[in-house]
Design a protein around this motif. Sequence first.
Motif, short mmCIF file in Angstrom:
data_model
loop_
_atom_site.label_atom_id
_atom_site.label_comp_id
_atom_site.label_asym_id
_atom_site.label_seq_id
_atom_site.Cartn_x
_atom_site.Cartn_y
_atom_site.Cartn_z
N LEU A 1 0.83 -1.22 0.00
CA LEU A 1 0.00 0.00 0.00
C LEU A 1 0.86 1.26 0.00
O LEU A 1 0.57 2.23 -0.71
CB LEU A 1 -0.89 0.02 1.24
N ASN A 2 1.93 1.23 0.79
CA ASN A 2 2.83 2.39 0.83
C ASN A 2 3.42 2.66 -0.56
O ASN A 2 3.52 3.80 -1.00
CB ASN A 2 4.00 2.14 1.79
N LEU A 3 3.81 1.57 -1.23
CA LEU A 3 4.40 1.73 -2.57
C LEU A 3 3.39 2.32 -3.55
O LEU A 3 3.72 3.22 -4.33
CB LEU A 3 4.92 0.38 -3.10
N ILE A 4 2.16 1.83 -3.49
CA ILE A 4 1.13 2.33 -4.42
C ILE A 4 0.92 3.82 -4.20
O ILE A 4 0.83 4.61 -5.14
CB ILE A 4 -0.21 1.56 -4.21
N GLN A 5 0.90 4.21 -2.93
CA GLN A 5 0.70 5.62 -2.60
C GLN A 5 1.89 6.47 -3.08
O GLN A 5 1.72 7.56 -3.62
CB GLN A 5 0.54 5.74 -1.09
N ALA A 6 3.10 5.94 -2.88
CA ALA A 6 4.30 6.67 -3.32
C ALA A 6 4.34 6.78 -4.85
O ALA A 6 4.74 7.80 -5.40
CB ALA A 6 5.55 5.98 -2.79
N LEU A 7 3.89 5.74 -5.52
CA LEU A 7 3.86 5.79 -6.99
C LEU A 7 2.89 6.88 -7.45
O LEU A 7 3.17 7.62 -8.40
CB LEU A 7 3.42 4.44 -7.59
N GLY A 8 1.77 7.00 -6.75
CA GLY A 8 0.81 8.05 -7.08
C GLY A 8 1.44 9.42 -6.92
O GLY A 8 1.28 10.31 -7.77
N PHE A 9 2.20 9.60 -5.84
CA PHE A 9 2.85 10.89 -5.61
C PHE A 9 3.84 11.20 -6.75
O PHE A 9 4.04 12.35 -7.11
CB PHE A 9 3.58 10.89 -4.26
N LEU A 10 4.45 10.15 -7.31
CA LEU A 10 5.43 10.32 -8.38
C LEU A 10 4.77 10.34 -9.77
O LEU A 10 5.46 10.28 -10.79
CB LEU A 10 6.49 9.21 -8.30
N GLY A 11 3.44 10.41 -9.81
CA GLY A 11 2.74 10.62 -11.07
C GLY A 11 2.36 9.36 -11.81
O GLY A 11 1.83 9.44 -12.92
N LEU A 12 2.62 8.19 -11.23
CA LEU A 12 2.21 6.95 -11.90
C LEU A 12 0.78 6.62 -11.49
O LEU A 12 0.33 7.02 -10.43
CB LEU A 12 3.16 5.80 -11.55
N ARG A 13 0.08 5.90 -12.34
CA ARG A 13 -1.31 5.53 -12.05
C ARG A 13 -1.43 4.02 -12.08
O ARG A 13 -1.93 3.44 -13.04
CB ARG A 13 -2.26 6.17 -13.09
N PRO A 14 -0.98 3.37 -11.01
CA PRO A 14 -1.02 1.90 -11.01
C PRO A 14 -2.46 1.38 -11.02
O PRO A 14 -3.33 2.00 -10.41
CB PRO A 14 -0.31 1.52 -9.71
N PRO A 15 -2.71 0.28 -11.73
CA PRO A 15 -4.06 -0.29 -11.71
C PRO A 15 -4.45 -0.70 -10.29
O PRO A 15 -3.58 -1.11 -9.51
CB PRO A 15 -3.96 -1.52 -12.63
N HIS A 16 -5.71 -0.59 -9.99
CA HIS A 16 -6.23 -0.85 -8.66
C HIS A 16 -5.78 -2.18 -8.05
O HIS A 16 -5.36 -2.24 -6.90
CB HIS A 16 -7.77 -0.85 -8.73
N GLU A 17 -5.85 -3.21 -8.89
CA GLU A 17 -5.59 -4.57 -8.38
C GLU A 17 -4.11 -4.78 -8.02
O GLU A 17 -3.77 -5.72 -7.31
CB GLU A 17 -6.08 -5.64 -9.36
N LEU A 18 -3.24 -3.88 -8.47
CA LEU A 18 -1.81 -4.05 -8.17
C LEU A 18 -1.53 -4.01 -6.66
O LEU A 18 -0.60 -4.64 -6.16
CB LEU A 18 -1.00 -2.95 -8.88
N ALA A 19 -2.37 -3.29 -5.94
CA ALA A 19 -2.17 -3.13 -4.49
C ALA A 19 -2.19 -4.47 -3.75
O ALA A 19 -1.63 -4.60 -2.67
CB ALA A 19 -3.23 -2.20 -3.91
N ALA A 20 -2.82 -5.49 -4.35
CA ALA A 20 -2.90 -6.79 -3.69
C ALA A 20 -1.65 -7.63 -3.97
O ALA A 20 -1.52 -8.75 -3.47
CB ALA A 20 -4.14 -7.54 -4.19
N ASN A 21 -0.72 -7.07 -4.76
CA ASN A 21 0.49 -7.83 -5.13
C ASN A 21 1.64 -7.58 -4.17
O ASN A 21 1.59 -6.70 -3.32
CB ASN A 21 0.90 -7.46 -6.56
N THR A 22 2.72 -8.35 -4.38
CA THR A 22 3.91 -8.18 -3.53
C THR A 22 4.67 -6.93 -3.97
O THR A 22 4.54 -6.48 -5.12
CB THR A 22 4.86 -9.38 -3.70
N PRO A 23 5.52 -6.41 -3.08
CA PRO A 23 6.37 -5.27 -3.47
C PRO A 23 7.17 -5.56 -4.75
O PRO A 23 7.28 -4.69 -5.62
CB PRO A 23 7.27 -5.08 -2.26
N ALA A 24 7.67 -6.77 -4.89
CA ALA A 24 8.48 -7.09 -6.09
C ALA A 24 7.66 -6.92 -7.36
O ALA A 24 8.14 -6.37 -8.36
CB ALA A 24 9.03 -8.52 -5.98
N HIS A 25 6.40 -7.37 -7.32
CA HIS A 25 5.51 -7.22 -8.49
C HIS A 25 5.25 -5.75 -8.78
O HIS A 25 5.24 -5.31 -9.92
CB HIS A 25 4.16 -7.85 -8.18
N ILE A 26 4.99 -5.02 -7.71
CA ILE A 26 4.66 -3.59 -7.86
C ILE A 26 5.85 -2.85 -8.46
O ILE A 26 5.71 -2.03 -9.38
CB ILE A 26 4.24 -2.99 -6.50
#
Length: 293
Positions: A247-272
């Motif tokens: 979750l932290n990574l998804i939020q940080a990616l958002g701050f850096l302008g990326l728009r990760p797909p919703h379902e990515l949050a359920a994945n491991t950090p390595a996948h993200i």
Amino acid sequence: MSLPSAPTSRSERYIGRFAPSPTGPLHFGSLVCALGSFLDAIAHGGHWLIRMEDLDPPREMPGAAERILHSLHAHGLRSHFPVVWQSKRHDLYQQALQQLRARDQVYRCSCTREQVRKAGGHTRDNCIGASGPYALRFACAGTREGFADIWQGTQQQAIDEDPILKRKDGLYAYQLAVVVDDIAQGINHVVRGADLLDCTGIQQSLFRALGAEPPHFGHLPLVMNDAGQKLSKQNHAAPLDDSKASLNLIQALGFLGLRPPHELAANTPAHILAWASAHWQRKAVDRHNRLLD
Ligand code: GLU
């Protein structure tokens, strides 16, 4: 490892780094910097390394270095080379000072801050401090440094005071160690928080004085709190919760302008991180410091 005696050309392969000071645990703002430097390196086919800047024991928090390394690991951010600890590299800093001294670019100064300011930032010929413990200063005041920052654009910085390279208390200063290590480790891209933008001119000048070509610099926007201050240990930013790494990574990616797909949050950090490296775009990063969306 020794410092080059003649200008070195940048190695072709991108080498980036994250260089935390162990003054406290990582917070969300530090994750943004670690992640931005990691993704920029990986997306450019580069190496990324972690350097622990444990140079200033009085400012350090016991256990913080280990906690930082644990957090980075939990977020999938692993150094491609063994972690380097600045506390074990004093010989290298001393050697760099000798190199600068041989070129007459450092001098002893026992002045107080106020005395230096009154002397116009440069006290080589008119150190007015009382005798006693002295600092070593790098003679560069009065010069200008320009560079093209990846996110902050063209910069021109006037250096108005000779920076301290070794303190009166005998500790090596950040400005010296950071440059010596970036040279020794072949760092050719420095991606870090915009709070360090103002130090860059001095560092660039020091790179050249030590016979090395400065790296490319990129200063990422800072994460601000509601009071308009950057998140920091001093204003009690919450430590990262390693159990919520994805979750932290998804939020940080958002701050850096990326728009990760919703379902990515359920994945491991390595996948993200794999998704993010493939989608990283410098131009998606908004250069302005701001609150979290
Ligand atoms: N150790 C410094 C800090 O934590 C950062 C050094 C750098 O990235 O140049 O603020």
